[in-house]
Write an enzyme that holds these catalytic residues in place. Sequence first.
Site, PDB file in Angstrom:
ATOM      1  N   ASP A   1      69.323  47.048  58.498  1.00  0.00           N
ATOM      2  CA  ASP A   1      69.416  46.604  59.892  1.00  0.00           C
ATOM      3  C   ASP A   1      69.437  47.916  60.648  1.00  0.00           C
ATOM      4  OD1 ASP A   1      70.525  46.158  62.469  1.00  0.00           O
ATOM      5  OD2 ASP A   1      71.031  44.145  61.811  1.00  0.00           O
ATOM      6  N   HIS A   2      68.348  48.240  61.328  1.00  0.00           N
ATOM      7  CA  HIS A   2      68.238  49.636  61.785  1.00  0.00           C
ATOM      8  C   HIS A   2      69.300  49.993  62.827  1.00  0.00           C
ATOM      9  CE1 HIS A   2      65.791  48.045  65.135  1.00  0.00           C
ATOM     10  NE2 HIS A   2      65.967  49.210  65.733  1.00  0.00           N
TER      11      HIS A   2
ATOM     12  N   HIS B   1      71.184  42.593  64.784  1.00  0.00           N
ATOM     13  CA  HIS B   1      71.604  43.859  65.406  1.00  0.00           C
ATOM     14  C   HIS B   1      72.920  43.724  66.191  1.00  0.00           C
ATOM     15  CE1 HIS B   1      67.691  44.932  64.131  1.00  0.00           C
ATOM     16  NE2 HIS B   1      67.014  44.710  65.250  1.00  0.00           N
TER      17      HIS B   1
HETATM   18  C1  BG6 Z   1      63.577  44.824  66.440  1.00  0.00           C
HETATM   19  C2  BG6 Z   1      63.104  43.607  67.179  1.00  0.00           C
HETATM   20  O1  BG6 Z   1      64.309  44.474  65.301  1.00  0.00           O
HETATM   21  O2  BG6 Z   1      64.403  45.600  67.301  1.00  0.00           O
HETATM   22  C3  BG6 Z   1      62.347  43.987  68.423  1.00  0.00           C
HETATM   23  O3  BG6 Z   1      62.257  42.854  66.314  1.00  0.00           O
HETATM   24  C4  BG6 Z   1      63.210  44.911  69.287  1.00  0.00           C
HETATM   25  O4  BG6 Z   1      61.968  42.848  69.179  1.00  0.00           O
HETATM   26  C5  BG6 Z   1      63.728  46.063  68.451  1.00  0.00           C
HETATM   27  O5  BG6 Z   1      62.380  45.391  70.338  1.00  0.00           O
HETATM   28  C6  BG6 Z   1      64.712  46.909  69.228  1.00  0.00           C
HETATM   29  O6  BG6 Z   1      65.000  48.074  68.500  1.00  0.00           O
HETATM   30  P1  BG6 Z   1      65.372  49.415  69.277  1.00  0.00           P
HETATM   31  O7  BG6 Z   1      65.725  50.381  68.202  1.00  0.00           O
HETATM   32  O8  BG6 Z   1      64.170  49.801  70.076  1.00  0.00           O
HETATM   33  O9  BG6 Z   1      66.528  49.075  70.170  1.00  0.00           O
END
Ligand code: BG6
Length: 513
Positions: free
Chosen positions: A196-197, A259
């Site tokens: 989960d990044h 997230h």
């Molecule tokens: C992804 C979603 O997991 O996270 C996207 O699928 C979203 O829709 C993105 O834009 C947001 O990631 P970050 O790192 O740009 O906040």
Amino acid sequence: MADTIIATAPTPGAESTKAPLPSDSVIVVLGASGDLAKKKTYPALFGLYRYGLLPSNIRIVGYARTHMSPEEYHSRISGYIKTPDDATKDLLAKFLALTTYVCGKYDVDADFQALDKHICEVEGDAPNGRHRLFYMALPPTVFTPVAQQLKRNCYPEQGTARVIIEKPFGHDLASSRELQASLRPIWAEKEIFRIDHYLGKEMVKNILILRFGNEFFGASWNKNHVSSVQITFKEKFGTEGRGGYFDTFGIIRDVMQNHLLQVLTMIAMERPVSFSAEDIRDEKVRVLRAIPVIDPKNVIIGQYDKSLDGTKPGYLDDATVPAGSRCPTFAAIVLYIKNDRWDGVPFILKAGKALDSAKVDVRVQFKDVTSGIFQNIPRNEFVLRIQPDESVYLKMNTKLPGLTMKTSVSELDLTYTRRFSDLHIPEAYEALILDAINGDHSNFVRDDELDASWKIFTPLLHYLDENEDIVPAKYPYGSRGPAFLDDFLASYGFKRDQTGQYQWPTTKANGKI
Ligand code: BG6
């Protein structure tokens, strides 16, 4: 200003669970021709290479269905890598020389046998065993067949095998369990790294330190002092051409169940016994299990419409979106945590696309101070800005300087660009790939954690999917969301900028915010 470096002794137990890959390991990127690989995986691998953080004799092998010459492959994977100067260009050339490509299908044994042969050639005799990290940058439909193929045809008999997988991990509890059940007989939990990044983001990683390394937070971080917690995710752009993918998920599955819930868990969990992966994840699971399923009456959903000036399209104007879609592009959801620390405190998750600004933050609003000597004195708020412009600030009341006893809202402000010189904030994917190389699971999602998170969201998701009379409220592209959002938040006791005057950040330093 010099950076403050604090050396902390590793907590006993924390290091023992880590097992860094040896120097002559191979990273295999499955789905090497896709968007995720191009935009995130390869730039992160290069970022680690540039800082000397990859194992010293690392080799990288790409695998995908697209036929590509070595030149085409190298040009595709470097499309998102920035090379501002000659030194970086040289480094990129060296990095590309370490990476080769194999073309093959995702369900054909012979193709995976060819991949294995190629990896063996790259590894040579490998007297110390074969050590392979498989990164599946793949659509969920091929997760299971590829995991099976890798186990059957590319799994080292002696050595190490790890597999990184990316969301979506199913679309509800049943499908998530199905996916886990299909992986379980082939890959051990200790070999799986579920990304989960958000867990790789610097400020999310900071939550444990801020909370448990500062006594004053410990004292006030509970239902006696906190009125509400809001976790907000805002993007300025809509789905624009990506509507086909997004429409099958919607904002709740796309960013909230994963997230934002991860951020909530870090904010709400109890102090882990140590920094070891299992101690941290045990506490995360414990807090998730104390969250009852979401009651639909604590939810609002929205879908963006054309911008007020008509220049930006509505969600339904996107040609890739099915006509009449009820897919939410905005949601606000209130969760409660039934434990001693948090019982009764609303945790409000808010997320939306095509809004007025782009930011992710956590806002902990404290209760009113005792009345009497003050009238309508604003509440304290602790704000953790996850992105952009990483910062932490505490909104507090102070005496307005001068011959008066008037109060003013000011802040204790830790803005990273001001406080830390030579600031380098790693990309989330850099941090996470490095963790997987080091065998550290702390920032990856464990199977029971995934299960607990789907349990909270699944009844709501089914309720929204099945009830065709529930239609999201429209909001204009570029606005703050549906018009009744503020009333909704107020009904959970949130008081929004009572003075109407507070602005943050208030000053600029060296041209930086
Ligand atoms: C992804 C979603 O997991 O996270 C996207 O699928 C979203 O829709 C993105 O834009 C947001 O990631 P970050 O790192 O740009 O906040």
